[in-house]
Design an enzyme around this catalytic site. Structure first.
Site, PDB file in Angstrom:
ATOM      1  N   LYS A 110      21.270  43.144   4.372  1.00 30.63           N
ATOM      2  CA  LYS A 110      21.708  44.521   4.332  1.00 30.63           C
ATOM      3  C   LYS A 110      20.707  45.483   3.967  1.00 30.63           C
ATOM      4  CE  LYS A 110      24.657  47.474   6.184  1.00 30.63           C
ATOM      5  NZ  LYS A 110      24.739  47.559   7.598  1.00 30.63           N
ATOM      6  N   SER A 141      25.770  47.951  12.714  1.00 31.21           N
ATOM      7  CA  SER A 141      26.761  48.336  11.465  1.00 31.21           C
ATOM      8  C   SER A 141      28.084  49.065  12.012  1.00 31.21           C
ATOM      9  CB  SER A 141      25.789  49.071  10.507  1.00 31.21           C
ATOM     10  OG  SER A 141      24.962  48.472  10.103  1.00 31.21           O
TER      11      SER A 141
END
Length: 614
Positions: free
Chosen positions: A198, A404
């Site tokens: 991430k 996402s």
């Protein structure tokens, strides 16, 4: 005296009303005239060439602009951030194919800045279908950048200036990093995340890209580049190795050609012929005839063509069964927002409006988003789930990016479609809060106070973040990640651990995501619409593109300030200029910092992917 003043006031008020009414009816007459003239189909001369001339960036949805600001920009020929709607280009191409007034198509890339690969591929499909009509497609420009050349390569013939060049560079993912700057400013960045890959928070906690991010980025960039080079090579009847050799050996080859980039491009098969603008104009006049007024070949822009063929009043058949298409483009933010970003409340309301229409049997959510607020993403997904519970089939169609939060809102659809070059995945979640106590203290500014509980005033950017508050946020982030895994597992028919292995915030190409089961089918928006109709057992149906309804004020101003009418009357030719290097660097800097001010998730939890391609 009182009577005199009263009569005087009455006279002034009556005069005011008369003037206002006259102005109103003049404006109304102008609007009606503009609408009628815009629907005049006689504006398409027989034997004319359609000029496909995208300006700025090609987008899934036009960013909202204040009508007054837009009118001022376009009326003065100064459009700072032009956009061209992908579906306008496709609609013009599709209609021109069977329009016997159109005899050829010219692709002009002069003012085209760029686009994602999937949009270029959608255009390529439309142009290839146009060629079936037997009409010639010709491309011309002085120079060709990478995205410009992809579009030009779809033509039957490519012409370029003798002083031009074709410079193909490959794809990259480059970010701007601020850790040292923030350290120098004594800003504390409190980061909470789940997921090895991430990397959305990296610009604020590092001065360079992590090895994990580089690994992931190389993988999906390679797939995008593979799709790009294969498409171009096929269109130019050359091998992919030949194209890659042209790119890899460009410096040495240019030296051998003594700097003559144009001749190099011709000899290597990228350009068919070198022509000056005058020569190209004469060539087109020989093909389609001369426009005596403008002293050029007979032509009509795709914008003018659409104005001529479209009905002045949009009509949706209230009786037909429908597949509804809702576009979700941009960053996902909580609340109400206009086009350009995805407002959680705004898109949720569109879905609610759509599913309440008993003629809608399927919904296609067209996603072009790197994500944003997890809370807003869940609001949108919940409305789609309710539509499914009401018996409406839901299909997600991914554009350039659906990662996402863009994947979150897609995950539980009945079917997910993407292109091999779509950027997707990035199943992860993070939170980030800056505090400025050191900066303020340095200059003699301090914050202090009392509260009724240990959690009173939990986040104060002028005070250090309380450890217990940080723990609460981290726990919430971890719970959010588990929720993300659970909904993906449910939507994709996988276990939590199976999803976790391909999650961890890692970005994938559509091709990779399809192999892992994150994507059901590879194909375009049209493929997704057809599949949605099939799932809903529809044979005869209309496609309904659902859009936010403009307010009365927006609608009035838009009609009143119809810039196309102004430009036609004044013969204004707007010439958008590409951003220079200084502006490009400042834009990257401002965009990165702007994220901190736009993020408004109530739980400080974000599913966002910074995965732009350069």
């Amino acid at each position: 005296m009182a009577k005199l003043l009263k009569n005087l006031w009455y006279g002034l008020d009556l005069t005011r009303k008369i003037i206002l009414n006259l102005v109103f009816f003049l404006i109304l007459f102008a609007i009606i005239s503009a609408i009628i003239s815009s629907g005049d189909k006689q504006g398409v001369e027989k034997g004319i060439a359609l000029v496909l001339k995208p300006e700025g960036n090609i987008v899934e949805q036009l960013t909202y602009k204040d009508p007054v600001d837009q009118a001022m920009q376009e009326a003065t020929g100064n459009n700072d951030n032009p956009e061209t709607l992908l579906y306008d280009l496709i609609e013009a191409i599709q209609n021109a194919k069977d329009d016997n007034r159109i005899t050829a198509m010219v692709i002009s890339t002069k003012y085209f800045w760029g686009s994602g690969v999937t949009k270029l591929q959608d255009l390529a499909v439309a142009i290839e279908d146009f060629k079936k009509s037997g009409k010639k497609v010709i491309a011309f420009d002085d120079n060709f950048s990478q995205h410009q050349y992809y579009l030009a390569s779809q033509a039957d013939e490519i012409y370029m200036s003798p002083n031009g060049m074709v410079f193909l560079t490959g794809f990259s993912r480059v970010g701007t990093y601020f850790k040292s700057l923030l350290d120098n400013l004594d800003v504390n960045m409190h980061v909470f995340k789940v997921g090895t890959y991430k990397s959305a928070v990296e610009p604020f906690i590092r001065d360079n890209m992590s090895e994990e991010a580089k690994e992931a980025n190389r993988a999906w960039l390679a797939d995008l580049w593979e799709g790009f080079t294969q498409d171009v090579a096929a269109r130019r009847s050359m091998t992919k190795d030949d194209l890659l050799a042209y790119i890899d050996n460009y410096k040495d080859a240019l030296t051998q050609y003594q700097g003559d980039a144009a001749k190099l491009a011709v000899d290597k098969g990228l350009i068919d012929q070198l022509t000056t603008r005058i020569e190209f104009r004469e060539k087109m006049i020989a093909l389609v005839g001369q426009d005596d007024k403008h002293k050029s070949f007979k032509q009509i822009s795709h914008q003018a063509y659409l104005k001529a063929i479209r009905s002045p009043i949009p009509y949706v058949n209230p009786h037909s069964q429908k597949v509804a298409v809702i576009t979700a483009k941009g960053e996902i933010l909580d609340g109400e927002h206009k086009e350009g970003v995805i407002g959680g409340e705004t898109v949720a309301r569109l879905i609610r409006k759509t599913r309440s229409n008993d003629k809608v049997k399927a919904i296609v959510l067209r996603v072009d988003s790197g994500g944003g607020s997890a809370f807003a993403s869940e609001l949108i997904r919940e409305e789609l789930v309710k539509a499914q519970e009401d018996g409406i089939k839901v299909v997600a169609s991914m554009g350039d990016v659906a990662a996402s939060g863009g994947y979150w809102i897609s995950a539980t659809a009945d079917e997910i479609w993407a292109m091999p070059t779509t950027i997707t995945g990035s199943i992860g979640i993070f939170g980030m809060i800056p505090t400025f106590e050191k900066t303020l203290n340095k200059y003699g500014v301090f914050r202090d106070g009392v509260g009724t509980t240990r959690y009173a005033n939990p986040v104060d950017i002028g005070q250090p973040l309380k450890p217990e508050v940080a723990e609460i946020i981290q726990t919430s982030i971890e719970a959010g990640y588990e929720e993300f895994l659970a909904l993906v597992a449910k939507g994709r028919g996988m276990t939590r651990d199976e999803v976790d292995k391909i999650a961890q915030g890692r970005v994938w190409s559509g091709k990779q995501a399809h192999e892992f089961g994150l994507i059901d089918q590879l194909g375009s928006l049209n493929d997704a619409i057809a599949s949605a109709a099939k799932l809903a057992n529809l044979e005869n149906y209309d496609t309904w593109y659902v859009k936010r309804e403009l307010s009365e004020k927006e609608l009035f101003l838009k009609q009143l300030l119809d810039t196309s009418v102004v430009k036609d009357k004044l013969d204004i030719k707007a010439q958008p200029q590409k951003p220079n290097l200084k502006n490009a660097l400042m834009n990257q800097f401002n965009q990165s910092l702007d994220e901190l001010t736009k993020w408004n998730d109530p739980n400080h939890a974000y599913a966002s992917c910074f995965c732009e391609v350069q």
